[in-house]
Design an enzyme around this catalytic site. Structure first.
Site, short mmCIF file in Angstrom:
data_model
loop_
_atom_site.label_atom_id
_atom_site.label_comp_id
_atom_site.label_asym_id
_atom_site.label_seq_id
_atom_site.Cartn_x
_atom_site.Cartn_y
_atom_site.Cartn_z
N CYS B 239 23.82 1.83 -3.62
CA CYS B 239 24.44 0.67 -3.40
C CYS B 239 25.15 -0.19 -4.30
CB CYS B 239 23.53 -0.03 -2.03
SG CYS B 239 23.62 1.06 -0.55
N HIS B 403 30.41 -19.51 -4.61
CA HIS B 403 30.33 -18.52 -3.79
C HIS B 403 29.28 -17.24 -4.05
CE1 HIS B 403 34.15 -20.63 -2.26
NE2 HIS B 403 34.65 -20.54 -3.45
N HIS B 407 25.10 -8.19 -1.26
CA HIS B 407 25.54 -6.88 -0.63
C HIS B 407 24.83 -6.82 0.76
CE1 HIS B 407 24.85 -2.75 0.24
NE2 HIS B 407 23.72 -2.74 0.20
N HIS B 436 28.52 -8.02 10.14
CA HIS B 436 28.63 -8.06 11.52
C HIS B 436 30.10 -7.41 11.78
CE1 HIS B 436 30.06 -9.99 15.29
NE2 HIS B 436 29.00 -9.86 15.86
#
Lengths: 513, 514
Positions: B239, B403, B407, B436
């Site tokens: 990932c 910011h 992941h 989400h």
């Protein structure tokens, strides 16, 4: 009478060829030394002029000129410093091949052609026609009786699974890496770059992570795992390592090239997919590169050029080696009939790019003249001139993709049987080990004692996509086969006295009934 | 693949408390501090030059014309030393300029948004799973994971999984890859106006689907990239491979001047759905969803005017040398020969250790000196006062970054990072909303998160963005970007038609008002 005429004609042809070679050799020598020939008179004139002035006079003139116009003197000096520094800094960092090792499986992995046929028959999935097809391919393949398969394929019944595929990968990778690290004495924690390429087996965690885990490489290692990039990926890995060594200073790069057979055996009856079963065999290589100048003393080679050409933009080229499912849902790699034509075009593009970098000026002039002539007079009457790459390289390592590939390249590049020997013997002894076959070929060249200081070796490979990649190495020292034997890593040294062997065009597979 | 973790209740029941993310400063390893300060030293020359320049400027301000004339006369009488000094200065300046890494600009990026018919509601997910033959235990386990996952009912699964029965063929996997990659790339080329043939470097990462020819070759074929393109296809790297791909592209752009690099990050679900009943392998089914991103990087000076960001740092840490770390995300076959990715119970502890290493290395590069001094002082104090209960000092990364793109590996991962980095809910909002709305899209999720912040209009000139990702192996990789202007969202942003609905409030993974 006819015999006499034929002999006379043959003699004439031979004489003509001999004269052409002699002329070309003189031409080559003249052009290669043109710079010296032109510079000699200039040097003589300069020497004469200097002899008429004393050193003191020259120094005085320089000093007075500088004093007369200080800003100009400063500007010139600054400009000189900037240009000199820029030149030094911009030059690519030298990349040296410290050493490499090829994996040699144990005797339990040997697969004779009869063994192959027996296993295929026992699998019970191939039709009679396709068993005959595979036997025919085997007979013409140029593979001998000593190639290797992983255990999972040789077992009865075969038991391919991910654990066995991992075991094959570990045996090959660790076998080769152990040898290259032992041979060079380099510690695992000094390795700053790892590049692994394997086309058909890309587990999670990756093969590169397996290496980090096994050898406990340091946490900031830059590791890359290239997947799906085909048989030429060995040279993509070398190219990548070369570029990373421009960015990461004073470190080692470990490049591992391999393929994995276990999960990629084809169990169906699509003929274009069956050829892979007949040609691909177990093998792998580990290569240690560095940009440390101190390693130059013991490095075997320096990497001179890498050229990558990608033909994927052409649909025919893109599709001629394609992994997909057959009608029954079994996955295999289909080879199309366009393969040889596509390979020829890819080779032409690659050598057109490599030529100006590697060919002597004499060959470049002839090639350019031929190109211009074809433009001016049209294609009629002017045959394209094929550069003589034997003038640029002493050794050729052509990816052992199959006999047809080797035949085509031999013809197109005008190579001799001697030049093709490393590739043909590698195909015979090891089969198509995919991206690592180039290293078995270089190892053969070394084992035969052919590599001498200053020699240039050309590695060229084709791969799915479609790609043609080359690398040019220059030997930094003469390789003594006798010293290679105790060091290990060269899979040929124990048996090199058995080679070369004559490989018939067709060699029957004798089936016991 | 970092598939997130089991739900908190299951985790609490299954593992003792000490298994949770460790108090990570307790065992800071000086080796990594040294590594961080090593990076600092490489920038030392710049730091030393600043005071010198200040002194020169002050002195120049106090010089009058007569002094200049006197200086000139002196120079003329010492011509040799002037020349030598000039040469040395020029040489030093040239070396400095040439060894400095070239700026790498992010011109734009695009994220793929699948069509609405690929959305999967929980009820449909469960019905399909039942029909696929999962055991009752497995079905119940998946339902629990799904309910607490933080995923909405608007995430996307591939066409092949919507079919009954599922059709996980290679042809369908290729179709998924093509749809995702070409969707993102079409959008990217359209928004930037860059022609495909100007692309000199192509890096594609996809962990679980690596066909021959490669995904990178698919792109070369589709967009007719030029024959000397340098393409790389990264497989099996997990990932965090999105950041690895950016790192590789950055290195390539140091070697090749005046060119573009395209980075494509994606994952492929079709052939990687797990159809067995081993619980540790079922979690990815509940979290991983279709997605992908394409990023255009450039080292052309002219692109600075229109670039959104410049890449400041990439830090990669690889924990593969540790066996537990190596094995905690592992693709294998279960007892019935079905292939899946197994997530171990050690995952959160391993992730914490990897994060600690990564931020220890990154800290000296990005933290203000004030934070570095506090961190280092606390470290020294702990060493000197061995028996004292000195509270470990956690650097305030909010001082280094505006910011955070963490992941979206799973809700538990985001929860733990929020707590341990002392971030506010606002800082992890982008990660939670991405999880989400899109689920865990693997290596591309950090780009959906950045797109979210842009869509919210939060990224302003001078802001710093931290992308951090975990991946199999085990790796923790981060990238730091610096915004060059007030960033507007790209055309075709995946949040374009729905940003007004976010953020939504989540309670224990459930939307608060459902």
């Amino acid at each position: 009478m006819e015999t006499t005429a034929h002999a006379a004609a043959s003699g004439t042809i031979q004489n003509a060829r001999h004269r052409t070679s002699a002329l070309k050799l003189c031409y080559h020598l003249a052009v290669s030394n043109a710079m010296y020939l032109l510079l000699a008179p200039a040097a003589a004139a300069a020497a004469h002029w200097l002899s008429r002035h004393s050193a003191a006079e020259l120094a005085g003139s320089a000093r007075s000129a500088a004093a007369a116009n200080p800003p100009l003197a400063v500007a010139l000096l600054v400009l000189g410093a900037v240009l000199a520094t820029a030149y030094l800094m911009q030059r690519p960092r030298g990349v040296y091949l410290v050493d490499f090792a090829c994996y040699k499986p144990g005797g339990e992995h040997v697969v004779t052609r009869e063994t192959f046929m027996r296993q295929s028959e026992a699998a019970g999935v191939f039709t009679g026609d396709n068993l005959a097809f595979q036997r025919k391919i085997l007979e013409r393949s140029g593979l001998g009786q000593g190639t290797y398969f992983p255990k999972a394929v040789l077992n009865s019944p075969p038991n391919p699974c991910m654990a066995e595929a991992r075991a094959e990968a570990e045996a090959v990778m660790f076998g080769a890496i152990d040898q290259v690290l032992a041979k060079t004495g380099v510690r695992a924690r000094d390795i700053g770059v790892v590049v692994v390429n394997c086309s058909l087996f890309n587990p999670t965690p990756s093969l590169s992570a397996m290496i980090v885990n096994h050898y406990k490489l340091r946490g900031n290692v830059a590791s890359y795992n290239l997947g799906g990039m085909g048989c030429s990926a060995g040279l993509i890995s070398i190219d990548l390592a070369k570029q990373l060594l421009q960015v990461h200073r004073d470190t080692y790069a470990l490049v591992v090239s391999m393929e994995n057979i276990t999960l990629n055996w084809y169990w169906g009856n699509n003929r274009s997919m069956l050829m892979s079963n007949c040609l691909f065999r177990m093998g792998g290589a580990a290569v240690l590169l560095t940009n440390r100048r101190s390693e130059r003393r013991r490095a075997k080679y320096q990497l001179v050029h890498t050229v990558r050409t990608h033909h994927g933009a052409d649909d025919r080229a893109y599709r001629c080696v394609f992994q997909e499912e057959d009608e029954t849902g079994r996955v295999g790699v289909a080879l199309s009939k366009d393969l040889m034509a596509v390979a020829g075009e890819a080779l032409r593009t690659n050598i057109t790019t490599l030529g100006p970098l590697a060919l002597p000026m004499s060959e470049q002039i002839l090639f350019l003249a031929s190109l211009v002539a074809r433009r001016v007079f049209g294609a009629r009457g002017v045959r394209p001139y094929i550069p003589d790459f034997k003038m640029a390289f002493e050794h050729f390592c052509i990816h052992a993709g199959g006999r047809a590939v080797l035949d085509t390249i031999e013809k197109n590049l005008g190579l001799s049987a001697w030049h093709m020997e490393p590739s043909r013997m590698t195909l015979y002894r090891w089969g198509n080990t995919s991206s690592s076959s180039l290293w078995y070929e270089l190892a053969y060249t070394e084992a035969q004692g052919r590599v001498r200081r200053g020699h240039r070796a050309w590695q060229i490979a084709f791969g799915s996509g479609f790609k043609c990649n080359s690398a040019v190495w220059r030997a930094l020292r003469t390789i003594d086969p006798a010293k290679e034997k105790p060091a290990g890593g060269n899979p040929w040294v124990d048996e090199i006295h058995n080679f070369p062997v004559e490989v018939p065009k067709v060699e029957s597979v004798v089936m016991s009934s | 693949m970092n598939g997130g973790a089991a739900p908190p209740s299951a985790a609490a029941a299954a593992t003792p408390p000490h298994r949770r993310l460790p108090d990570f400063l307790q065992s800071v390893n000086l080796k990594y501090v040294k590594l961080g300060y090593h990076y600092l030293i490489t920038h030392l020359l710049t730091l030393m030059l600043l005071p010198l320049m200040a002194v020169i400027l002050l002195e120049a301000g106090r010089t009058d014309p007569e002094d200049l004339r006197q200086l000139w006369l002196h120079l003329q009488y010492n011509l040799v030393s002037v020349l030598v000094l000039s040469a040395v200065l020029v040489f030093g300046a040239t070396v400095y300029v040439l060894t400095r890494p070239r700026p790498v600009y992010l011109v734009d990026f695009a994220c793929y948004k699948p069509p609405a018919h690929l959305q999967v509601r929980f009820e449909e997910f469960m019905r399909h799973s039942k029909l696929c033959g999962f055991s009752d235990d497995a079905l119940e386990f998946q339902r629990k994971i799904l309910e607490r996952s933080g995923l909405s009912e608007e995430t996307y699964v591939p066409e092949a999984m919507h079919a009954l029965p599922p059709q996980p063929t290679m042809a369908n996997a290729r179709a998924e890859a093509e749809t995702v990659m070409f969707g993102a790339l079409d959008s990217l080329f359209r928004s930037t106006g860059v022609r495909p043939k100007d692309v000199g470097v192509l890096v594609v990462n996809c962990s679980l689907f690596n066909p021959t020819p490669s995904l990178s070759a698919m792109i070369v074929n589709k967009y007719k990239l030029r024959g000397n393109v340098r393409s790389f296809n990264l497989g099996g790297m997990g990932c965090s491979a999105g950041v690895i791909a950016v790192d590789l592209a950055r290195d390539m752009l140091q070697v090749h001047r005046g060119t573009y690099a395209v980075v494509v990050s994606t994952e492929n679900i079709t052939q990687n759905w797990y159809f067995g009943n081993r619980k540790s392998m079922l979690i990815p089914n509940c979290l991983f969803r279709v997605g992908g991103a394409a990023v255009l990087l450039s080292n052309r000076g002219g692109d600075r005017r229109r670039a959104k960001y410049v890449l400041r740092h990439v830090v990669r840490t690889h924990k593969g040398a540790d066996d537990r770390a190596f094995n905690c995300v592992y693709q294998e076959q279960d007892g019935e020969g079905k292939t899946g990715v197994s997530l171990s119970k050690d995952l959160m502890a391993i992730a914490g250790g990897a994060l600690k290493t990564n931020i220890t290395t990154l800290g000296p590069l990005v933290l203000p000196v004030s934070e570095q001094l506090l961190f280092f002082a606390t470290l020294v104090a702990k060493k000197l006062l061995v028996s004292a209960k000195t509270k470990p000092y956690i650097p305030d990364f909010k001082l280094a970054f505006e910011h955070f793109c963490i992941h979206a590996g799973g809700r538990a991962v985001i929860d733990e990072l929020e707590k341990n980095l002392q971030l506010s809910p606002a800082h992890v909002e982008a990660s939670r909303m991405t999880l989400h709305r899109f689920g865990n899209t693997s290596s591309s999720s950090i780009w959906y998160e950045l797109a979210y912040m842009e869509a919210k209009g939060r990224v302003r000139r001078g802001h710093r963005v931290w992308q951090i990702a975990f991946g199999s192996g085990f790796k923790c990789n981060s990238a730091v970007w610096h915004a060059l202007r007030n960033v507007k969202p790209s055309p075709d942003s995946p949040w374009e038609d729905c940003i007004d609905r976010y953020p939504v409030e989540l309670v224990d993974g459930f939307p608060a008002h459902q």
